[in-house]
Design an enzyme around this catalytic site. Structure first.
Site, mmCIF file in Angstrom:
data_model
loop_
_atom_site.group_PDB
_atom_site.id
_atom_site.type_symbol
_atom_site.label_atom_id
_atom_site.label_comp_id
_atom_site.label_asym_id
_atom_site.label_seq_id
_atom_site.Cartn_x
_atom_site.Cartn_y
_atom_site.Cartn_z
ATOM 1 N N TYR A 30 -12.529 -2.005 -3.854
ATOM 2 C CA TYR A 30 -12.726 -2.517 -1.964
ATOM 3 C C TYR A 30 -14.204 -2.400 -2.342
ATOM 4 O O TYR A 30 -14.997 -2.309 -0.851
ATOM 5 C CB TYR A 30 -11.856 -1.359 -1.606
ATOM 6 C CG TYR A 30 -10.755 -1.544 -0.775
ATOM 7 C CD1 TYR A 30 -10.554 -2.579 -0.021
ATOM 8 C CD2 TYR A 30 -9.530 -1.044 -0.934
ATOM 9 C CE1 TYR A 30 -9.248 -2.611 0.483
ATOM 10 C CE2 TYR A 30 -8.750 -1.131 -0.679
ATOM 11 C CZ TYR A 30 -8.647 -2.176 0.068
ATOM 12 O OH TYR A 30 -6.952 -2.317 0.516
ATOM 13 N N LYS A 43 0.947 -1.672 -0.109
ATOM 14 C CA LYS A 43 -0.095 -0.311 -0.257
ATOM 15 C C LYS A 43 0.597 1.272 -0.263
ATOM 16 O O LYS A 43 1.796 1.443 -0.394
ATOM 17 C CB LYS A 43 -1.144 -0.140 1.144
ATOM 18 C CG LYS A 43 -1.763 -1.073 1.164
ATOM 19 C CD LYS A 43 -2.635 -0.796 2.579
ATOM 20 C CE LYS A 43 -3.478 -2.439 2.236
ATOM 21 N NZ LYS A 43 -4.960 -2.303 3.753
ATOM 22 N N ARG A 99 2.730 -6.546 9.169
ATOM 23 C CA ARG A 99 2.592 -5.750 9.472
ATOM 24 C C ARG A 99 2.946 -4.894 11.089
ATOM 25 O O ARG A 99 2.806 -3.502 11.902
ATOM 26 C CB ARG A 99 0.606 -5.648 10.164
ATOM 27 C CG ARG A 99 0.097 -5.956 8.720
ATOM 28 C CD ARG A 99 -1.516 -6.089 8.553
ATOM 29 N NE ARG A 99 -2.420 -5.566 7.321
ATOM 30 C CZ ARG A 99 -3.302 -6.325 6.506
ATOM 31 N NH1 ARG A 99 -3.897 -7.577 7.673
ATOM 32 N NH2 ARG A 99 -3.425 -6.215 5.819
ATOM 33 N N THR A 149 -5.578 -7.710 10.318
ATOM 34 C CA THR A 149 -5.902 -6.104 10.434
ATOM 35 C C THR A 149 -5.224 -4.823 11.196
ATOM 36 O O THR A 149 -5.162 -3.888 10.865
ATOM 37 C CB THR A 149 -7.490 -6.087 10.068
ATOM 38 O OG1 THR A 149 -7.663 -6.990 9.188
ATOM 39 C CG2 THR A 149 -7.818 -4.446 9.189
ATOM 40 N N PHE A 167 -15.413 2.901 7.083
ATOM 41 C CA PHE A 167 -14.326 3.441 6.907
ATOM 42 C C PHE A 167 -14.078 3.867 5.001
ATOM 43 O O PHE A 167 -12.890 3.853 4.894
ATOM 44 C CB PHE A 167 -13.392 3.110 7.409
ATOM 45 C CG PHE A 167 -12.934 1.347 7.402
ATOM 46 C CD1 PHE A 167 -12.511 0.489 5.493
ATOM 47 C CD2 PHE A 167 -13.656 0.657 8.122
ATOM 48 C CE1 PHE A 167 -12.692 -0.658 5.845
ATOM 49 C CE2 PHE A 167 -13.916 -0.529 8.212
ATOM 50 C CZ PHE A 167 -13.457 -1.478 6.359
ATOM 51 N N HIS A 227 -1.635 -5.919 0.934
ATOM 52 C CA HIS A 227 -2.841 -6.149 1.134
ATOM 53 C C HIS A 227 -2.726 -7.141 0.163
ATOM 54 O O HIS A 227 -1.623 -7.896 -0.084
ATOM 55 C CB HIS A 227 -3.989 -5.557 0.082
ATOM 56 C CG HIS A 227 -5.214 -6.384 -0.522
ATOM 57 N ND1 HIS A 227 -6.320 -6.305 0.377
ATOM 58 C CD2 HIS A 227 -5.247 -7.299 -1.008
ATOM 59 C CE1 HIS A 227 -7.156 -7.140 0.256
ATOM 60 N NE2 HIS A 227 -7.034 -7.821 -1.591
ATOM 61 N N ASN A 231 -2.000 0.171 6.827
ATOM 62 C CA ASN A 231 -1.153 -0.938 7.767
ATOM 63 C C ASN A 231 -0.354 -2.414 6.496
ATOM 64 O O ASN A 231 -0.259 -3.456 6.689
ATOM 65 C CB ASN A 231 -2.488 -2.059 7.785
ATOM 66 C CG ASN A 231 -3.302 -2.448 6.894
ATOM 67 O OD1 ASN A 231 -2.621 -2.061 5.897
ATOM 68 N ND2 ASN A 231 -4.660 -3.224 7.344
ATOM 69 N N ARG A 277 -1.211 -14.282 4.437
ATOM 70 C CA ARG A 277 -2.311 -13.645 5.382
ATOM 71 C C ARG A 277 -1.064 -13.649 6.535
ATOM 72 O O ARG A 277 -1.712 -12.509 7.497
ATOM 73 C CB ARG A 277 -3.986 -14.700 4.888
ATOM 74 C CG ARG A 277 -4.481 -13.896 4.249
ATOM 75 C CD ARG A 277 -5.026 -12.809 3.837
ATOM 76 N NE ARG A 277 -5.769 -12.298 4.988
ATOM 77 C CZ ARG A 277 -6.492 -11.532 5.016
ATOM 78 N NH1 ARG A 277 -6.086 -10.867 4.144
ATOM 79 N NH2 ARG A 277 -7.390 -11.253 6.634
ATOM 80 N N GLU A 290 -9.374 -10.423 -7.944
ATOM 81 C CA GLU A 290 -8.846 -9.663 -7.192
ATOM 82 C C GLU A 290 -7.325 -9.351 -8.778
ATOM 83 O O GLU A 290 -6.918 -8.877 -8.845
ATOM 84 C CB GLU A 290 -8.347 -9.514 -6.026
ATOM 85 C CG GLU A 290 -8.883 -8.840 -5.569
ATOM 86 C CD GLU A 290 -8.808 -9.107 -4.194
ATOM 87 O OE1 GLU A 290 -7.027 -10.071 -2.998
ATOM 88 O OE2 GLU A 290 -9.376 -8.584 -2.606
HETATM 89 P P1 GDP Z 1 -7.563 -6.908 5.246
HETATM 90 O O1 GDP Z 1 -7.876 -8.499 4.844
HETATM 91 O O2 GDP Z 1 -6.869 -7.730 6.563
HETATM 92 O O3 GDP Z 1 -6.817 -5.889 4.723
HETATM 93 O O4 GDP Z 1 -8.243 -6.003 6.274
HETATM 94 P P2 GDP Z 1 -10.221 -5.258 5.731
HETATM 95 O O5 GDP Z 1 -11.151 -6.353 4.357
HETATM 96 O O6 GDP Z 1 -11.634 -6.173 6.521
HETATM 97 O O7 GDP Z 1 -9.969 -3.725 5.248
HETATM 98 C C1 GDP Z 1 -9.391 -3.619 4.857
HETATM 99 C C2 GDP Z 1 -8.119 -2.110 4.949
HETATM 100 O O8 GDP Z 1 -9.639 -1.476 5.313
HETATM 101 C C3 GDP Z 1 -7.940 -2.913 5.920
HETATM 102 O O9 GDP Z 1 -6.550 -3.529 5.455
HETATM 103 C C4 GDP Z 1 -7.323 -1.351 6.111
HETATM 104 O O10 GDP Z 1 -6.745 -1.162 5.465
HETATM 105 C C5 GDP Z 1 -8.808 -1.034 6.515
HETATM 106 N N1 GDP Z 1 -9.815 -0.942 7.102
HETATM 107 C C6 GDP Z 1 -9.661 -2.062 8.148
HETATM 108 N N2 GDP Z 1 -11.056 -1.690 8.791
HETATM 109 C C7 GDP Z 1 -10.681 -0.385 9.590
HETATM 110 C C8 GDP Z 1 -11.376 0.829 10.414
HETATM 111 O O11 GDP Z 1 -11.893 -0.167 11.513
HETATM 112 N N3 GDP Z 1 -10.850 2.414 10.292
HETATM 113 C C9 GDP Z 1 -10.181 2.192 9.398
HETATM 114 N N4 GDP Z 1 -9.965 3.992 9.142
HETATM 115 N N5 GDP Z 1 -9.730 1.499 8.139
HETATM 116 C C10 GDP Z 1 -9.932 -0.312 7.903
#
Ligand code: GDP
Length: 138
Positions: free
Chosen positions: A49, A9, A102, A91, A57, A115, A112, A85, A126
């Site tokens: 996304y 990212k 991370r 996350t 968010f 992805h 973080n 992962r 994807e």
């Molecule tokens: P991942 O699969 O671990 O990347 O997590 P998710 O699919 O749940 O979320 C996608 C991305 O959204 C994450 O990698 C973060 O960059 C962002 N994200 C997730 N949860 C939050 C949150 O609570 N607040 C904010 N600002 N960003 C979030």
């Protein structure tokens, strides 16, 4: 052999840790079979996304993802979706295990660093979002 999509990212690219992240993949016997550096438009980030479009968010996340260049890669290996992962960590970096990408490099829950696709169906979507067949070698 499985394939997954990985993204470094904008925060990871800005921190100059592209090489560090790729080294972790290679040290774990993961092969990179496609790679490019690009900068997403807001529309492209929203499309990527789309599953998160109802989340509070969503706007912040898609702005962050367009804030600078990213590196997108297709990773190949045994069980690579889960393996990647595991290398990434949770996350929320505060909950991520020691030694994960991370945990070591994230700034907050949004910035973080990486992805990684979370399932075979998402990996397929994807990978197709970023790469065509001619860009994939191996
Ligand atoms: P991942 O699969 O671990 O990347 O997590 P998710 O699919 O749940 O979320 C996608 C991305 O959204 C994450 O990698 C973060 O960059 C962002 N994200 C997730 N949860 C939050 C949150 O609570 N607040 C904010 N600002 N960003 C979030």
């Amino acid at each position: 052999m499985e394939r997954t999509l990985s993204i470094i990212k904008p925060d990871g690219v800005k921190k100059n840790i592209i090489g560090e992240i790729i080294k972790r993949f290679e040290d774990n016997n993961i092969k990179i079979i496609a790679m490019k550096k690009i900068q997403l438009t807001k529309t492209q980030a929203q499309g990527f996304y789309a599953v998160h479009k109802e989340r509070p968010f969503f706007d912040s996340l898609t702005s962050f993802m367009t804030s600078g260049p990213i590196v997108v890669m297709i990773l190949k290996g045994e069980n690579v979706i889960a393996e990647n992962r595991k290398l990434m960590g949770a996350t929320n970096f505060k909950e991520a295990e020691q030694g994960t990408i991370r945990r070591d490099f994230a700034t907050d829950i949004e910035k973080n660093v990486v992805h990684g696709s979370d399932a075979p169906e998402t990996a397929l979507f994807e990978i197709g979002y970023f790469f065509n067949a001619m860009e994939i070698v191996g």
